[in-house]
Design a protein around this motif. Structure first.
Motif, PDB file in Angstrom:
ATOM      1  N   UNK A 128      -2.398  39.459  48.050  1.00  0.00           N
ATOM      2  CA  UNK A 128      -2.450  40.238  49.284  1.00  0.00           C
ATOM      3  C   UNK A 128      -1.067  40.448  49.890  1.00  0.00           C
ATOM      4  N   UNK A 129      -0.036  39.987  49.205  1.00  0.00           N
ATOM      5  CA  UNK A 129       1.324  40.175  49.695  1.00  0.00           C
ATOM      6  C   UNK A 129       2.069  41.113  48.753  1.00  0.00           C
ATOM      7  N   UNK A 130       3.388  41.000  48.682  1.00  0.00           N
ATOM      8  CA  UNK A 130       4.206  41.927  47.882  1.00  0.00           C
ATOM      9  C   UNK A 130       4.526  41.398  46.495  1.00  0.00           C
ATOM     10  N   UNK A 131       3.741  40.463  46.002  1.00  0.00           N
ATOM     11  CA  UNK A 131       4.016  39.884  44.680  1.00  0.00           C
ATOM     12  C   UNK A 131       4.128  40.964  43.606  1.00  0.00           C
ATOM     13  N   UNK A 132       3.147  41.846  43.514  1.00  0.00           N
ATOM     14  CA  UNK A 132       3.140  42.875  42.465  1.00  0.00           C
ATOM     15  C   UNK A 132       4.294  43.865  42.651  1.00  0.00           C
ATOM     16  N   UNK A 133       4.595  44.242  43.892  1.00  0.00           N
ATOM     17  CA  UNK A 133       5.678  45.197  44.152  1.00  0.00           C
ATOM     18  C   UNK A 133       7.030  44.619  43.765  1.00  0.00           C
ATOM     19  N   UNK A 134       7.257  43.348  44.102  1.00  0.00           N
ATOM     20  CA  UNK A 134       8.519  42.700  43.737  1.00  0.00           C
ATOM     21  C   UNK A 134       8.663  42.656  42.227  1.00  0.00           C
ATOM     22  N   UNK A 135       7.578  42.322  41.535  1.00  0.00           N
ATOM     23  CA  UNK A 135       7.617  42.259  40.076  1.00  0.00           C
ATOM     24  C   UNK A 135       7.887  43.634  39.478  1.00  0.00           C
ATOM     25  N   UNK A 136       7.247  44.661  40.024  1.00  0.00           N
ATOM     26  CA  UNK A 136       7.420  46.016  39.492  1.00  0.00           C
ATOM     27  C   UNK A 136       8.855  46.498  39.650  1.00  0.00           C
ATOM     28  N   UNK A 137       9.507  46.108  40.732  1.00  0.00           N
ATOM     29  CA  UNK A 137      10.881  46.536  40.961  1.00  0.00           C
ATOM     30  C   UNK A 137      11.851  45.993  39.923  1.00  0.00           C
TER      31      UNK A 137
ATOM     32  N   UNK B 126      -0.438  34.500  42.328  1.00  0.00           N
ATOM     33  CA  UNK B 126      -1.348  34.847  43.423  1.00  0.00           C
ATOM     34  C   UNK B 126      -0.645  34.567  44.743  1.00  0.00           C
ATOM     35  N   UNK B 127      -0.263  35.630  45.446  1.00  0.00           N
ATOM     36  CA  UNK B 127       0.443  35.499  46.728  1.00  0.00           C
ATOM     37  C   UNK B 127       1.694  34.632  46.592  1.00  0.00           C
ATOM     38  N   UNK B 128       2.553  34.998  45.659  1.00  0.00           N
ATOM     39  CA  UNK B 128       3.766  34.237  45.378  1.00  0.00           C
ATOM     40  C   UNK B 128       5.028  35.005  45.772  1.00  0.00           C
TER      41      UNK B 128
ATOM     42  N   UNK C  29     -10.462  29.677  41.061  1.00  0.00           N
ATOM     43  CA  UNK C  29      -9.625  30.468  41.959  1.00  0.00           C
ATOM     44  C   UNK C  29      -8.656  29.571  42.709  1.00  0.00           C
ATOM     45  N   UNK C  30      -7.502  30.121  42.979  1.00  0.00           N
ATOM     46  CA  UNK C  30      -6.449  29.315  43.571  1.00  0.00           C
ATOM     47  C   UNK C  30      -6.096  29.767  44.982  1.00  0.00           C
ATOM     48  N   UNK C  31      -5.560  28.811  45.730  1.00  0.00           N
ATOM     49  CA  UNK C  31      -4.983  29.081  47.036  1.00  0.00           C
ATOM     50  C   UNK C  31      -3.535  28.605  46.983  1.00  0.00           C
TER      51      UNK C  31
ATOM     52  N   UNK D 126      -4.818  42.615  39.284  1.00  0.00           N
ATOM     53  CA  UNK D 126      -6.258  42.383  39.224  1.00  0.00           C
ATOM     54  C   UNK D 126      -6.852  42.545  40.621  1.00  0.00           C
ATOM     55  N   UNK D 127      -7.966  43.241  40.719  1.00  0.00           N
ATOM     56  CA  UNK D 127      -8.586  43.482  42.018  1.00  0.00           C
ATOM     57  C   UNK D 127      -9.349  42.268  42.524  1.00  0.00           C
ATOM     58  N   UNK D 128      -9.902  41.492  41.600  1.00  0.00           N
ATOM     59  CA  UNK D 128     -10.670  40.310  41.980  1.00  0.00           C
ATOM     60  C   UNK D 128      -9.893  39.047  41.624  1.00  0.00           C
ATOM     61  N   UNK D 129      -9.967  38.065  42.502  1.00  0.00           N
ATOM     62  CA  UNK D 129      -9.280  36.795  42.277  1.00  0.00           C
ATOM     63  C   UNK D 129     -10.015  36.016  41.181  1.00  0.00           C
ATOM     64  N   UNK D 130      -9.394  35.919  40.018  1.00  0.00           N
ATOM     65  CA  UNK D 130     -10.033  35.243  38.886  1.00  0.00           C
ATOM     66  C   UNK D 130      -9.503  33.833  38.656  1.00  0.00           C
ATOM     67  N   UNK D 131      -8.452  33.454  39.347  1.00  0.00           N
ATOM     68  CA  UNK D 131      -7.831  32.178  39.077  1.00  0.00           C
ATOM     69  C   UNK D 131      -6.830  32.304  37.955  1.00  0.00           C
TER      70      UNK D 131
END
Length: 476
Positions: A141-150, A111-113, A465-467, A158-163
């Motif tokens: 909300x950052x580029x975590x998923x994009x970096x992983x996909x690359x 989550x935002x890593x 949920x985490x911060x 996930x659209x909702x923050x589930x923790x």
């Protein structure tokens, strides 16, 4: 350069050893002599009976493991399996008798890593094929998923923050990981695996009775990348991890005991047959790893294994605020898990009872000692004004007659500092001798949070949920 580094390491170790021996001798003379013998109490506050008992059991385990290793045949399929490199077929466990190796999936909830996710994935890619790695971005909300996909690994957004627990549950169900693989490796987004991690997991899962393998956490030590507070936290955590794992958890994970209270979520591996039966995401818990461990014990899914060879590196908090927030989550999660599962007969709860009892007593006495120290310091700080208050004067006289300020200061600080000196000698890091001067206040913070979160486990609701804390892009 290597010769200079070797000489420097040896000198650092000798320096730390000399400081340890000197301070220990002086403290023994004071604690058991001039101060009227409070040494055993202060020594217990610093070390504890649980640590001593499990250290002795750990020594028994060391002898047992050594004898079993000598009796184990060196050749054959088992040796061939241990030489099989991680990679093909998921880098799993080569079974005896030529059986197919156990397949392993790697799950990295994030989550935002953005600063660290690439390091965790790169670490996993060195040991596993990319198609066996699954990153679940929990409403980042950052580029975590994009970096992983690359990187070409599997990514679930996930659209909702589930923790973390909810993210784990979602990715396991989405890709049917427990049905497709024999085991699931769970990594935090700031975790990097040691080169021998998979081999260590493979060796432990070779025992069909093992349901979960606990990673052996190693605190990073990069002082040039941290502030003074960050270095203090990292050094303190290194001492804590060393003590808990070598002196406590090593004995608790012996094949004849298997009573560890936690399989740390930063780097853990679960056999799929056991993971299917674990309720990963029950409501009301702030963290998942205590609960998953209790599930293994409560449902008798198998034993939990740990070995120092199964190493992984974790990034500790950089600021005091993040440290307090993390420790609060950990302690709250522990008490919430105790509340959720309750008590049941067995060796696990027998060991857990004495652990909880000692943790609470030590926390209470440590905070009480701090209170006594403040009581004794106030007259000097106020020029004796507080002594004009009769009630205060009576309490001051009573405390000083039994426990003078020097006894409190020396009795509490020196045993705690001795542990730091030992670690400085083992690690050959003389800088710990400086940072260790401030470890006792950190222990006081831990003690306060331990007691503060007990009632919160019954009164504060948690959605899991985490911060994300502050991260550093520079990796190990």
């Amino acid at each position: 350069m290597r010769t200079a580094r070797f000489i420097g390491d040896q000198v650092a170790g000798l320096l730390a050893f000399a400081v340890t021996a000197t301070v220990f001798v002086l403290w023994l003379r004071y604690g058991f002599g001039a101060a009227g013998g409070p040494g055993p109490l202060f020594l217990w506050l610093s070390v504890g009976m649980n640590l001593l008992a499990w250290t002795l059991i750990g020594l028994v385990r060391l002898g047992d493991d050594s004898l079993r290793a000598l009796a184990r045949p060196s050749g054959g399929a088992a040796a061939a399996a241990s030489r099989t490199g991680p990679g093909a077929t998921g880098g799993g466990d080569g079974g005896a008798g030529g059986a197919a190796p156990l397949s392993l999936a790697v799950v990295i909830p994030a989550h935002n890593e953005e600063p660290v996710i690439d390091g965790a994935i790169a670490s996993a890619l060195r040991l596993f094929p990319r198609w066996d790695i699954y990153v679940v971005s929990d409403s980042s909300h950052d580029s975590t998923a994009d970096i992983a996909a690359e990187t070409g690994v599997n990514v679930l957004e996930l659209l909702n923050n589930r923790g973390k627990a909810g993210a784990l549950e979602a990715v396991i169900e989405e890709f049917d990981l427990t049905g497709t693989y024999d085991g699931v490796v769970i990594l935090d987004a700031d975790t990097e695996l040691h080169a021998g991690y998979v081999e260590g997991v493979r060796a432990q899962l070779r025992d069909p009775a093992v349901a979960a393998v606990a990673g052996f956490v190693v605190a990073e030590w990069k002082p040039h990348e941290r502030t003074v507070v960050g270095r203090l936290i990292s050094a303190y955590r290194d001492r804590l991890y060393w003590m808990l794992q070598y002196l406590l958890r090593y004995g608790q994970t012996w094949r004849r005991t298997s009573v560890p209270f936690i399989v740390p979520g930063f780097a853990s591996t679960y056999r799929s047959s056991a993971l299917k039966k674990i309720d990963i995401n029950p409501s009301g818990l702030v963290i998942e790893d205590f609960n998953m461990t209790f599930e293994v014990h409560r449902k008798r899914l198998g034993r939990i294994s740990m070995h120092p060879g199964t190493k992984a590196y974790s990034q500790d908090p950089f600021t005091l605020a993040d440290y307090v927030s993390q420790v609060r989550r950990w302690t709250l999660g522990f008490w919430q898990t105790v509340r959720r599962h309750g008590v049941w007969p067995g060796l696990f709860w027998f060991a857990l009872f004495f652990y909880i009892l000692e943790v609470v007593l030590v926390a209470v006495l440590l905070l009480a000692a701090v209170g006594f120290a403040v009581l004794l310091l106030l007259p000097d700080a106020t020029g004796g004004l507080v002594l004009r208050w009769g009630v205060y004067e009576g309490g001051y006289d009573a405390v000083t007659a039994v426990l003078p300020l020097t006894a409190v200061a020396v009795g509490l600080f020196v045993p705690d500092y001795l542990l730091t000196c030992v670690l400085a000698a083992v690690r050959r890091r003389p800088g710990y001798l400086v940072y260790g001067l401030f470890f006792l206040p950190v222990r006081v913070i831990d003690a306060y949070l331990t007691l503060r979160t007990i009632p919160q486990a019954w009164t504060v609701g948690s959605n899991g949920r985490w911060t994300s804390p502050n991260r550093a892009a520079a990796r190990l």
